[in-house]
Write a protein that holds these residues in place. Structure first.
Motif, PDB file in Angstrom:
ATOM      1  N   LEU A   1      14.042 -36.468  -8.023  1.00  0.00           N
ATOM      2  CA  LEU A   1      13.964 -37.664  -8.704  1.00  0.00           C
ATOM      3  C   LEU A   1      13.904 -38.711  -7.954  1.00  0.00           C
ATOM      4  O   LEU A   1      13.222 -39.775  -8.163  1.00  0.00           O
ATOM      5  CB  LEU A   1      15.095 -37.616  -9.887  1.00  0.00           C
ATOM      6  CG  LEU A   1      15.150 -36.864 -10.911  1.00  0.00           C
ATOM      7  CD1 LEU A   1      16.358 -36.817 -11.772  1.00  0.00           C
ATOM      8  CD2 LEU A   1      13.785 -36.790 -11.982  1.00  0.00           C
ATOM      9  N   LYS A   2      14.656 -38.749  -6.804  1.00  0.00           N
ATOM     10  CA  LYS A   2      14.662 -39.895  -5.868  1.00  0.00           C
ATOM     11  C   LYS A   2      13.100 -40.038  -5.513  1.00  0.00           C
ATOM     12  O   LYS A   2      12.521 -41.342  -5.202  1.00  0.00           O
ATOM     13  CB  LYS A   2      15.644 -39.794  -4.866  1.00  0.00           C
ATOM     14  CG  LYS A   2      16.892 -40.118  -5.257  1.00  0.00           C
ATOM     15  CD  LYS A   2      18.241 -39.698  -4.237  1.00  0.00           C
ATOM     16  CE  LYS A   2      19.464 -40.555  -4.511  1.00  0.00           C
ATOM     17  NZ  LYS A   2      20.396 -40.448  -3.480  1.00  0.00           N
ATOM     18  N   ASN A   3      12.749 -38.788  -4.790  1.00  0.00           N
ATOM     19  CA  ASN A   3      11.309 -38.726  -4.490  1.00  0.00           C
ATOM     20  C   ASN A   3      10.519 -39.314  -5.425  1.00  0.00           C
ATOM     21  O   ASN A   3       9.375 -40.178  -5.019  1.00  0.00           O
ATOM     22  CB  ASN A   3      11.003 -37.493  -3.830  1.00  0.00           C
ATOM     23  CG  ASN A   3      11.905 -37.076  -2.649  1.00  0.00           C
ATOM     24  OD1 ASN A   3      12.154 -37.811  -1.931  1.00  0.00           O
ATOM     25  ND2 ASN A   3      12.044 -35.699  -2.544  1.00  0.00           N
ATOM     26  N   LEU A   4      10.381 -38.827  -6.638  1.00  0.00           N
ATOM     27  CA  LEU A   4       9.528 -39.400  -7.763  1.00  0.00           C
ATOM     28  C   LEU A   4       9.736 -40.901  -7.828  1.00  0.00           C
ATOM     29  O   LEU A   4       8.723 -41.626  -8.299  1.00  0.00           O
ATOM     30  CB  LEU A   4       9.852 -38.582  -8.890  1.00  0.00           C
ATOM     31  CG  LEU A   4       8.932 -38.631 -10.149  1.00  0.00           C
ATOM     32  CD1 LEU A   4       7.476 -38.297  -9.942  1.00  0.00           C
ATOM     33  CD2 LEU A   4       9.260 -37.864 -11.244  1.00  0.00           C
ATOM     34  N   LEU A   5      11.036 -41.492  -7.870  1.00  0.00           N
ATOM     35  CA  LEU A   5      11.119 -42.665  -7.989  1.00  0.00           C
ATOM     36  C   LEU A   5      10.613 -43.636  -6.821  1.00  0.00           C
ATOM     37  O   LEU A   5       9.976 -44.590  -7.278  1.00  0.00           O
ATOM     38  CB  LEU A   5      12.714 -42.897  -8.078  1.00  0.00           C
ATOM     39  CG  LEU A   5      13.153 -44.448  -7.978  1.00  0.00           C
ATOM     40  CD1 LEU A   5      12.649 -44.972  -9.618  1.00  0.00           C
ATOM     41  CD2 LEU A   5      14.516 -44.489  -8.048  1.00  0.00           C
ATOM     42  N   HIS A   6      10.459 -43.173  -5.541  1.00  0.00           N
ATOM     43  CA  HIS A   6      10.048 -43.557  -4.733  1.00  0.00           C
ATOM     44  C   HIS A   6       8.391 -43.848  -5.060  1.00  0.00           C
ATOM     45  O   HIS A   6       7.706 -45.011  -4.559  1.00  0.00           O
ATOM     46  CB  HIS A   6      10.177 -43.198  -3.265  1.00  0.00           C
ATOM     47  CG  HIS A   6      11.736 -43.409  -2.821  1.00  0.00           C
ATOM     48  ND1 HIS A   6      12.364 -44.622  -2.690  1.00  0.00           N
ATOM     49  CD2 HIS A   6      12.806 -42.394  -2.568  1.00  0.00           C
ATOM     50  CE1 HIS A   6      13.565 -44.280  -2.495  1.00  0.00           C
ATOM     51  NE2 HIS A   6      13.838 -43.097  -2.268  1.00  0.00           N
ATOM     52  N   GLN A   7       7.913 -42.586  -5.163  1.00  0.00           N
ATOM     53  CA  GLN A   7       6.419 -42.587  -5.433  1.00  0.00           C
ATOM     54  C   GLN A   7       6.030 -43.676  -6.667  1.00  0.00           C
ATOM     55  O   GLN A   7       5.083 -44.442  -6.491  1.00  0.00           O
ATOM     56  CB  GLN A   7       6.064 -41.134  -5.863  1.00  0.00           C
ATOM     57  CG  GLN A   7       6.097 -40.051  -4.784  1.00  0.00           C
ATOM     58  CD  GLN A   7       5.722 -38.770  -5.282  1.00  0.00           C
ATOM     59  OE1 GLN A   7       5.368 -38.372  -6.567  1.00  0.00           O
ATOM     60  NE2 GLN A   7       6.093 -37.818  -4.393  1.00  0.00           N
ATOM     61  N   ARG A   8       6.931 -43.673  -7.751  1.00  0.00           N
ATOM     62  CA  ARG A   8       6.497 -44.622  -8.813  1.00  0.00           C
ATOM     63  C   ARG A   8       6.747 -45.957  -8.433  1.00  0.00           C
ATOM     64  O   ARG A   8       6.024 -46.936  -8.757  1.00  0.00           O
ATOM     65  CB  ARG A   8       7.557 -44.189  -9.761  1.00  0.00           C
ATOM     66  CG  ARG A   8       7.340 -42.867 -10.450  1.00  0.00           C
ATOM     67  CD  ARG A   8       5.968 -42.619 -11.322  1.00  0.00           C
ATOM     68  NE  ARG A   8       5.756 -41.694 -12.054  1.00  0.00           N
ATOM     69  CZ  ARG A   8       5.190 -40.514 -11.513  1.00  0.00           C
ATOM     70  NH1 ARG A   8       4.626 -40.549 -10.254  1.00  0.00           N
ATOM     71  NH2 ARG A   8       4.952 -39.610 -12.098  1.00  0.00           N
ATOM     72  N   LEU A   9       7.655 -46.173  -7.387  1.00  0.00           N
ATOM     73  CA  LEU A   9       7.632 -47.670  -7.023  1.00  0.00           C
ATOM     74  C   LEU A   9       6.698 -47.945  -6.021  1.00  0.00           C
ATOM     75  O   LEU A   9       6.246 -49.185  -6.074  1.00  0.00           O
ATOM     76  CB  LEU A   9       8.989 -47.698  -6.108  1.00  0.00           C
ATOM     77  CG  LEU A   9      10.415 -47.626  -6.805  1.00  0.00           C
ATOM     78  CD1 LEU A   9      11.325 -47.829  -5.685  1.00  0.00           C
ATOM     79  CD2 LEU A   9      10.413 -48.945  -7.924  1.00  0.00           C
TER      80      LEU A   9
ATOM     81  N   THR B   1      22.068 -29.884  -9.175  1.00  0.00           N
ATOM     82  CA  THR B   1      22.122 -31.434  -9.494  1.00  0.00           C
ATOM     83  C   THR B   1      21.578 -32.261  -8.480  1.00  0.00           C
ATOM     84  O   THR B   1      20.746 -32.992  -8.430  1.00  0.00           O
ATOM     85  CB  THR B   1      23.470 -31.943 -10.001  1.00  0.00           C
ATOM     86  OG1 THR B   1      23.979 -31.010 -11.144  1.00  0.00           O
ATOM     87  CG2 THR B   1      23.401 -33.242 -10.535  1.00  0.00           C
ATOM     88  N   VAL B   2      22.024 -31.728  -7.297  1.00  0.00           N
ATOM     89  CA  VAL B   2      21.862 -32.650  -6.031  1.00  0.00           C
ATOM     90  C   VAL B   2      20.066 -32.418  -5.882  1.00  0.00           C
ATOM     91  O   VAL B   2      19.708 -33.340  -5.170  1.00  0.00           O
ATOM     92  CB  VAL B   2      22.662 -32.105  -4.834  1.00  0.00           C
ATOM     93  CG1 VAL B   2      22.171 -32.801  -3.502  1.00  0.00           C
ATOM     94  CG2 VAL B   2      23.992 -32.507  -5.018  1.00  0.00           C
ATOM     95  N   GLN B   3      19.751 -31.303  -5.796  1.00  0.00           N
ATOM     96  CA  GLN B   3      18.194 -30.894  -5.666  1.00  0.00           C
ATOM     97  C   GLN B   3      17.541 -31.531  -6.575  1.00  0.00           C
ATOM     98  O   GLN B   3      16.378 -32.391  -6.270  1.00  0.00           O
ATOM     99  CB  GLN B   3      18.135 -29.262  -5.756  1.00  0.00           C
ATOM    100  CG  GLN B   3      18.544 -28.809  -4.764  1.00  0.00           C
ATOM    101  CD  GLN B   3      18.444 -27.287  -4.657  1.00  0.00           C
ATOM    102  OE1 GLN B   3      17.718 -26.559  -5.952  1.00  0.00           O
ATOM    103  NE2 GLN B   3      18.704 -26.228  -3.813  1.00  0.00           N
ATOM    104  N   ALA B   4      17.967 -31.668  -7.883  1.00  0.00           N
ATOM    105  CA  ALA B   4      17.092 -32.465  -9.025  1.00  0.00           C
ATOM    106  C   ALA B   4      17.179 -33.774  -8.682  1.00  0.00           C
ATOM    107  O   ALA B   4      16.384 -34.652  -8.981  1.00  0.00           O
ATOM    108  CB  ALA B   4      17.749 -32.269 -10.246  1.00  0.00           C
ATOM    109  N   LEU B   5      18.388 -34.491  -8.118  1.00  0.00           N
ATOM    110  CA  LEU B   5      18.600 -36.026  -7.797  1.00  0.00           C
ATOM    111  C   LEU B   5      17.606 -36.306  -6.747  1.00  0.00           C
ATOM    112  O   LEU B   5      17.025 -37.251  -6.622  1.00  0.00           O
ATOM    113  CB  LEU B   5      20.169 -36.058  -7.474  1.00  0.00           C
ATOM    114  CG  LEU B   5      20.334 -37.625  -7.044  1.00  0.00           C
ATOM    115  CD1 LEU B   5      19.813 -38.453  -8.170  1.00  0.00           C
ATOM    116  CD2 LEU B   5      21.810 -37.770  -6.764  1.00  0.00           C
TER     117      LEU B   5
END
Length: 363
Positions: A227-235, A220-224
């Protein structure tokens, strides 16, 4: 040659027998070392027997049944040791897996803390004017981290205190059971063994569940983090798209303004074209350009002549105003036929006088 082959075969048989005897000796030695106390007790009992039993000759070779019994016993012991080793290895593997999962979680936490430190301190606490890091934000960040560590320490301390209390309670129960051990019966021991097995199985199940939860937490931590890296890219993409939309909107407004200006110019040009068309229609019956130029030159020439004559007339008027009055008509007394000659004479003299006055004024 046949004798040598027989000797070699016999030698091989002897070597195999020696290997078998060595194996039996190792097994018997292991069995003897494991049952040394029992053998000592047997020897003590043998000393207490009668002299006749002492003089009885003991066998020096084990029977087949004894060898089989010893071999089966050693096999069971080896199998038990193997099971214990396997169980200990599995526990060690589970422990190492749990340690690895905890290490991964700790690494993820450290990466998160490093990212937050870079975001809040290295980048967020930088002064835009001087480029230096503001000490107030650094101190506030460190104080927050210390408070979090203190809270975690307090939580672990309370948990440790609770576990110590439970341990003391269990130890008290065990001491109480030990004190009451004389009053317990076989049924109670059997029931305690059954409960112990149940609790052991439950503990193993809980350990398995805990291991699965740790593995799930690590995933879950790895997936989180992913997802955080993906969120930063999307931002970042969203900010870039917002800038592009703003630039495109400004460009569109400019294009609309230019289109309005061009439409106004087109309307003005159409009106001018319409006026030119009307003017062209009105001027279709006008003369040719050469004729117009010739007529214009004639007009300019006539205007020049007119100006010259007007100037002459003005000069003559000025001369007439400043000259003596024109002689009156006088009829000669001698004869009427002399009148024309007299008038010509007077006009010529008057004309000469006027010319002199004009010459004097012009000079």
């Amino acid at each position: 040659m046949d004798g040598d082959a027989d000797d070699l075969d016999q030698l091989d048989d002897v070597q195999r027998e020696l290997e078998d005897l060595r194996l039996e000796n190792r097994i018997f030695k292991s069995y003897y070392e494991r049952h040394a106390s029992e053998v000592a007790e047997v020897d003590e009992e043998k000393r207490k027997t009668t002299n006749r039993q002492r003089r009885r000759q003991l066998p020096t070779v084990l029977t087949i049944e004894q060898k089989v019994e010893i071999g089966v016993h050693e096999q069971e012991v080896a199998h038990k040791d193997l099971e214990d080793t396997k169980r200990n290895s599995e526990k060690l593997i589970d422990t190492l897996k749990a340690v690895l999962e905890e290490t991964d979680i700790r690494i993820a936490d450290l990466k998160k803390e490093a990212y937050e430190f870079k975001r809040d301190i290295v980048v967020g606490a930088e002064n835009m004017r001087t480029g230096n890091t503001m000490a107030e934000k650094v101190i506030r960040y460190m104080e927050d981290k210390l408070r979090q560590r203190d809270a975690m320490t307090e939580k672990l301390r309370l948990k440790n205190t609770t576990l110590k209390g439970q341990l003391q309670k269990v130890e008290g129960q065990l001491r109480q059971k030990d004190d009451m051990g004389d009053a317990l019966h076989y049924i109670d021991f059997h029931q305690l063994q059954i409960e112990n097995k149940q609790y052991v199985s439950r503990i193993e199940e809980r350990n398995d569940e805990l291991l699965k939860l740790k593995m799930t937490t690590g995933k879950t931590v790895q997936a989180l983090n992913t997802l955080k890296n993906l969120l930063h890219q999307r931002l970042a993409e969203s900010e870039w798209l917002s800038k592009e939309i703003r630039l495109r909107t400004e460009t569109l407004s400019k294009i609309k303004e230019e289109n309005g200006a061009v439409a106004t110019e087109i309307t003005a040009e159409r009106r001018a074209k319409k006026k030119l068309g009307q003017h062209k229609a009105d001027t279709q019956e006008m003369p040719n350009v050469d004729d117009y130029i010739a007529q214009k030159a004639t007009v300019y020439q006539l205007q020049s002549y007119l100006a010259n004559w007007e100037r002459k007339v003005r000069n003559i008027d000025a001369v007439l105003r400043s000259s003596p009055p024109f002689p009156k008509r006088v009829v000669p007394t001698d004869s009427q036929s002399a009148w024309p000659f007299y008038m010509i004479y007077r006009l010529s003299s008057w004309h000469e006088h006027c010319l002199k006055r004009m010459h004097t004024r012009c000079c």
